[in-house]
Motif scaffolding. Structure first.
Motif, PDB file in Angstrom:
ATOM      1  N   GLU A   1       0.819  -1.211   0.000  1.00  0.00           N
ATOM      2  CA  GLU A   1       0.000   0.000   0.000  1.00  0.00           C
ATOM      3  C   GLU A   1       0.852   1.259   0.000  1.00  0.00           C
ATOM      4  O   GLU A   1       0.420   2.312  -0.489  1.00  0.00           O
ATOM      5  CB  GLU A   1      -0.929  -0.017   1.212  1.00  0.00           C
ATOM      6  CG  GLU A   1      -2.024  -1.076   1.114  1.00  0.00           C
ATOM      7  CD  GLU A   1      -2.921  -1.102   2.346  1.00  0.00           C
ATOM      8  OE1 GLU A   1      -2.573  -0.428   3.346  1.00  0.00           O
ATOM      9  OE2 GLU A   1      -3.961  -1.788   2.296  1.00  0.00           O
ATOM     10  N   ASP A   2       2.072   1.159   0.523  1.00  0.00           N
ATOM     11  CA  ASP A   2       2.973   2.314   0.541  1.00  0.00           C
ATOM     12  C   ASP A   2       3.802   2.434  -0.734  1.00  0.00           C
ATOM     13  O   ASP A   2       4.667   3.305  -0.835  1.00  0.00           O
ATOM     14  CB  ASP A   2       3.912   2.225   1.750  1.00  0.00           C
ATOM     15  CG  ASP A   2       3.196   2.518   3.056  1.00  0.00           C
ATOM     16  OD1 ASP A   2       2.114   3.125   3.019  1.00  0.00           O
ATOM     17  OD2 ASP A   2       3.722   2.120   4.120  1.00  0.00           O
ATOM     18  N   GLY A   3       3.551   1.560  -1.723  1.00  0.00           N
ATOM     19  CA  GLY A   3       4.197   1.705  -3.023  1.00  0.00           C
ATOM     20  C   GLY A   3       5.375   0.811  -3.296  1.00  0.00           C
ATOM     21  O   GLY A   3       6.145   1.066  -4.237  1.00  0.00           O
ATOM     22  N   ALA A   4       5.540  -0.278  -2.522  1.00  0.00           N
ATOM     23  CA  ALA A   4       6.713  -1.137  -2.673  1.00  0.00           C
ATOM     24  C   ALA A   4       6.794  -1.826  -4.032  1.00  0.00           C
ATOM     25  O   ALA A   4       7.878  -2.227  -4.458  1.00  0.00           O
ATOM     26  CB  ALA A   4       6.733  -2.197  -1.568  1.00  0.00           C
ATOM     27  N   LEU A   5       5.682  -1.955  -4.746  1.00  0.00           N
ATOM     28  CA  LEU A   5       5.706  -2.639  -6.042  1.00  0.00           C
ATOM     29  C   LEU A   5       6.108  -1.714  -7.183  1.00  0.00           C
ATOM     30  O   LEU A   5       6.452  -2.184  -8.273  1.00  0.00           O
ATOM     31  CB  LEU A   5       4.334  -3.258  -6.345  1.00  0.00           C
ATOM     32  CG  LEU A   5       3.829  -4.308  -5.366  1.00  0.00           C
ATOM     33  CD1 LEU A   5       2.557  -4.954  -5.903  1.00  0.00           C
ATOM     34  CD2 LEU A   5       4.887  -5.371  -5.102  1.00  0.00           C
ATOM     35  N   GLY A   6       6.058  -0.423  -6.952  1.00  0.00           N
ATOM     36  CA  GLY A   6       6.439   0.519  -8.006  1.00  0.00           C
ATOM     37  C   GLY A   6       5.612   0.324  -9.265  1.00  0.00           C
ATOM     38  O   GLY A   6       4.387   0.165  -9.198  1.00  0.00           O
ATOM     39  N   PRO A   7       6.257   0.278 -10.443  1.00  0.00           N
ATOM     40  CA  PRO A   7       5.520   0.142 -11.707  1.00  0.00           C
ATOM     41  C   PRO A   7       4.859  -1.232 -11.880  1.00  0.00           C
ATOM     42  O   PRO A   7       4.050  -1.404 -12.802  1.00  0.00           O
ATOM     43  CB  PRO A   7       6.600   0.370 -12.763  1.00  0.00           C
ATOM     44  CG  PRO A   7       7.885   0.037 -12.080  1.00  0.00           C
ATOM     45  CD  PRO A   7       7.706   0.445 -10.648  1.00  0.00           C
ATOM     46  N   LEU A   8       5.187  -2.187 -11.027  1.00  0.00           N
ATOM     47  CA  LEU A   8       4.543  -3.501 -11.113  1.00  0.00           C
ATOM     48  C   LEU A   8       3.131  -3.484 -10.552  1.00  0.00           C
ATOM     49  O   LEU A   8       2.387  -4.447 -10.735  1.00  0.00           O
ATOM     50  CB  LEU A   8       5.382  -4.549 -10.359  1.00  0.00           C
ATOM     51  CG  LEU A   8       6.759  -4.854 -10.938  1.00  0.00           C
ATOM     52  CD1 LEU A   8       7.490  -5.849 -10.042  1.00  0.00           C
ATOM     53  CD2 LEU A   8       6.630  -5.409 -12.354  1.00  0.00           C
ATOM     54  N   ALA A   9       2.764  -2.400  -9.866  1.00  0.00           N
ATOM     55  CA  ALA A   9       1.403  -2.267  -9.327  1.00  0.00           C
ATOM     56  C   ALA A   9       0.474  -1.790 -10.431  1.00  0.00           C
ATOM     57  O   ALA A   9       0.425  -0.601 -10.758  1.00  0.00           O
ATOM     58  CB  ALA A   9       1.400  -1.289  -8.156  1.00  0.00           C
ATOM     59  N   LYS A  10      -0.240  -2.731 -11.033  1.00  0.00           N
ATOM     60  CA  LYS A  10      -1.136  -2.421 -12.157  1.00  0.00           C
ATOM     61  C   LYS A  10      -2.585  -2.671 -11.760  1.00  0.00           C
ATOM     62  O   LYS A  10      -3.004  -3.807 -11.594  1.00  0.00           O
ATOM     63  CB  LYS A  10      -0.749  -3.275 -13.361  1.00  0.00           C
ATOM     64  CG  LYS A  10       0.678  -3.025 -13.831  1.00  0.00           C
ATOM     65  CD  LYS A  10       1.074  -3.960 -14.962  1.00  0.00           C
ATOM     66  CE  LYS A  10       2.505  -3.689 -15.394  1.00  0.00           C
ATOM     67  NZ  LYS A  10       2.963  -4.618 -16.466  1.00  0.00           N
ATOM     68  N   PRO A  11      -3.368  -1.604 -11.584  1.00  0.00           N
ATOM     69  CA  PRO A  11      -4.752  -1.757 -11.145  1.00  0.00           C
ATOM     70  C   PRO A  11      -5.623  -2.471 -12.191  1.00  0.00           C
ATOM     71  O   PRO A  11      -5.483  -2.237 -13.400  1.00  0.00           O
ATOM     72  CB  PRO A  11      -5.222  -0.321 -10.935  1.00  0.00           C
ATOM     73  CG  PRO A  11      -3.954   0.457 -10.703  1.00  0.00           C
ATOM     74  CD  PRO A  11      -2.941  -0.199 -11.590  1.00  0.00           C
ATOM     75  N   VAL A  12      -6.500  -3.319 -11.692  1.00  0.00           N
ATOM     76  CA  VAL A  12      -7.503  -3.983 -12.527  1.00  0.00           C
ATOM     77  C   VAL A  12      -8.776  -3.148 -12.555  1.00  0.00           C
ATOM     78  O   VAL A  12      -9.441  -3.012 -13.577  1.00  0.00           O
ATOM     79  CB  VAL A  12      -7.800  -5.396 -11.989  1.00  0.00           C
ATOM     80  CG1 VAL A  12      -8.934  -6.058 -12.765  1.00  0.00           C
ATOM     81  CG2 VAL A  12      -6.558  -6.263 -12.032  1.00  0.00           C
ATOM     82  N   VAL A  13      -9.133  -2.565 -11.400  1.00  0.00           N
ATOM     83  CA  VAL A  13     -10.338  -1.756 -11.257  1.00  0.00           C
ATOM     84  C   VAL A  13     -10.171  -0.919  -9.990  1.00  0.00           C
ATOM     85  O   VAL A  13      -9.314  -1.226  -9.138  1.00  0.00           O
ATOM     86  CB  VAL A  13     -11.589  -2.662 -11.162  1.00  0.00           C
ATOM     87  CG1 VAL A  13     -11.595  -3.469  -9.873  1.00  0.00           C
ATOM     88  CG2 VAL A  13     -12.883  -1.873 -11.336  1.00  0.00           C
ATOM     89  N   TYR A  14     -10.975   0.156  -9.875  1.00  0.00           N
ATOM     90  CA  TYR A  14     -10.911   1.035  -8.714  1.00  0.00           C
ATOM     91  C   TYR A  14     -12.237   1.010  -7.959  1.00  0.00           C
ATOM     92  O   TYR A  14     -13.314   1.024  -8.571  1.00  0.00           O
ATOM     93  CB  TYR A  14     -10.608   2.471  -9.141  1.00  0.00           C
ATOM     94  CG  TYR A  14      -9.234   2.660  -9.749  1.00  0.00           C
ATOM     95  CD1 TYR A  14      -8.154   3.043  -8.964  1.00  0.00           C
ATOM     96  CD2 TYR A  14      -9.022   2.458 -11.107  1.00  0.00           C
ATOM     97  CE1 TYR A  14      -6.881   3.222  -9.514  1.00  0.00           C
ATOM     98  CE2 TYR A  14      -7.762   2.636 -11.668  1.00  0.00           C
ATOM     99  CZ  TYR A  14      -6.703   3.011 -10.864  1.00  0.00           C
ATOM    100  OH  TYR A  14      -5.457   3.177 -11.414  1.00  0.00           O
ATOM    101  N   LEU A  15     -12.150   1.014  -6.630  1.00  0.00           N
ATOM    102  CA  LEU A  15     -13.321   0.997  -5.757  1.00  0.00           C
ATOM    103  C   LEU A  15     -13.399   2.291  -4.966  1.00  0.00           C
ATOM    104  O   LEU A  15     -12.479   3.110  -4.996  1.00  0.00           O
ATOM    105  CB  LEU A  15     -13.244  -0.201  -4.806  1.00  0.00           C
ATOM    106  CG  LEU A  15     -13.113  -1.569  -5.470  1.00  0.00           C
ATOM    107  CD1 LEU A  15     -12.810  -2.622  -4.423  1.00  0.00           C
ATOM    108  CD2 LEU A  15     -14.370  -1.928  -6.232  1.00  0.00           C
ATOM    109  N   ARG A  16     -14.504   2.427  -4.205  1.00  0.00           N
ATOM    110  CA  ARG A  16     -14.715   3.659  -3.441  1.00  0.00           C
ATOM    111  C   ARG A  16     -14.028   3.647  -2.084  1.00  0.00           C
ATOM    112  O   ARG A  16     -13.443   4.640  -1.663  1.00  0.00           O
ATOM    113  CB  ARG A  16     -16.225   3.882  -3.226  1.00  0.00           C
ATOM    114  CG  ARG A  16     -17.033   4.059  -4.501  1.00  0.00           C
ATOM    115  CD  ARG A  16     -18.513   4.017  -4.186  1.00  0.00           C
ATOM    116  NE  ARG A  16     -18.903   2.727  -3.579  1.00  0.00           N
ATOM    117  CZ  ARG A  16     -20.117   2.454  -3.135  1.00  0.00           C
ATOM    118  NH1 ARG A  16     -21.070   3.368  -3.204  1.00  0.00           N
ATOM    119  NH2 ARG A  16     -20.392   1.264  -2.627  1.00  0.00           N
TER     120      ARG A  16
END
Length: 372
Positions: free
Chosen positions: A168-183
């Protein structure tokens, strides 16, 4: 996991007591035809000649032989289905060396979402990262603690995968690819726990997301943590109450959710028809009321289990549970020989009932009879 190793692990945790079908309370009253239909789904996956899907591990040979007999029938009436199970299986009570059988429930939730982020939709569900390596059950990787079930592949070898807080703090960098966004963060967390969801998008269409992997860290129940802290009472806790607390206490909720270091990754399951259940661990859609999640390190997919306990409707009203179910899924919280997760289906009503189920339950496994 090899069958002999699973049997050894099982023997270390429980004993099996041979029973007759007459020992099973209300056995004759169950809808064995419905159980047989669910069993056929497992059989099609187990039999490489009958389906494209293949299980994660080779099936028990006796179970595979029974499956091939089952696949000779598209459906069976209730009486004949019962006779089929009685002919080909032997019931054994699963008696843990410590504690008793315990059953919880799960479901496929439905939330609002968007394929693109905005001021309302900003909490992502992430796709499986390219560097994630799943550690096979019972195996280890160099440099990876035995208790971790996944690792990160690097140029220098393997290292533990980041936990929930780090991701959640960004450890994956560019590997963090969202599938969908929630509220809401709490909505995403519930989907992590359940392993799948229906997402109603801003254009009115419905997107299905399915489990695609996890970071391998152990699962912690945040509901149990709230009870231990005195924030909630176990007897009156419901899923709706938990979600309300997460929404109304954003700062403390963020800290609480990070107590669960396990993090789940997803994929869009566009192969599913609207009437299908979510994809289970065995690789095909689950059947409401007949699919059971079990400890994958102890039990193989496709095994029938007879359950005796209670199914709640509300906090103070329940019905007897006397039902034949099929092992078709697993979960990081489902650990132990007499531990299961009952799949209720999709939507709000299923979620209400799933959130109420946390009961001691008698587990009886139907083991294949040896071929003669």
């Amino acid at each position: 996991m090899p069958e002999a190793e699973a049997a050894s692990r099982l023997a270390a945790q429980a004993r099996l007591e041979a029973l007759s079908f007459k020992d099973l309370d209300s056995w004759a009253e169950d809808d064995h035809a419905a159980a047989f239909k669910a069993f056929l789904r497992s059989c099609r996956a187990l039999d490489s000649s009958a389906a494209e899907l293949r299980p994660a591990q080779s099936p028990n040979r006796e179970l595979l032989a029974i499956c091939r007999k089952a696949l000779e029938h598209e459906n069976l009436p209730r009486t004949e289905a019962r006779r089929f199970f009685e002919t080909h299986f032997q019931p054994f009570a699963v008696v843990p060396h410590s504690g008793r059988g315990f059953l919880t429930g799960y479901y496929e939730p439905e939330f609002l979402g968007s394929r693109t982020p905005d001021s309302h939709y900003k909490v992502p569900l992430l796709a499986r990262p390219d560097d994630l390596v799943t550690v096979p059950q019972g195996q280890t990787l160099p440099g990876i603690d035995k208790g971790l079930q996944a690792a990160r592949r690097t140029a220098k070898g393997y290292e533990p995968y980041p936990d929930r807080a780090a991701i959640e703090d960004g450890a994956l960098g560019p590997l963090a690819k969202p599938v969908v966004y929630l509220r809401e963060p709490g909505e995403a967390f519930i989907i992590h726990v359940q392993g799948s969801s229906r997402i109603r998008l801003t254009d009115g269409s419905v997107m299905r997301v399915a489990y695609a992997g996890r970071n391998g860290h152990p699962y912690t129940s945040i509901g149990r943590v709230l009870v231990q802290r005195g924030e909630m009472d176990l007897e009156t806790m419901t899923l709706a109450k938990l979600m309300g607390w997460l929404k109304d206490n954003l700062g403390p909720a963020r800290e609480l959710m990070r107590q669960n270091q396990s993090y789940i990754f997803f994929r869009e399951a566009d192969e599913l028809a609207p009437e299908d259940g979510p994809i289970g661990g065995a690789g095909f859609p689950l059947v409401p009321g007949r699919s059971l999640a079990v400890d994958r390190g102890l039990w193989g997919y496709g095994l029938p289990f007879w359950l005796e306990g209670d199914l709640p409707f509300t906090l103070d009203r329940s019905e007897p549970l006397r039902r034949l179910m099929i092992a078709q899924d697993t979960g990081s919280a489902i650990v132990g020989p007499a531990r299961g997760d009952f799949f209720f289906g999709s939507g709000e009503e299923a979620g209400i009932r799933a959130g109420l189920l946390r009961h001691t339950t008698r587990f009886v496994v139907l083991k294949p009879k040896a071929r003669r």
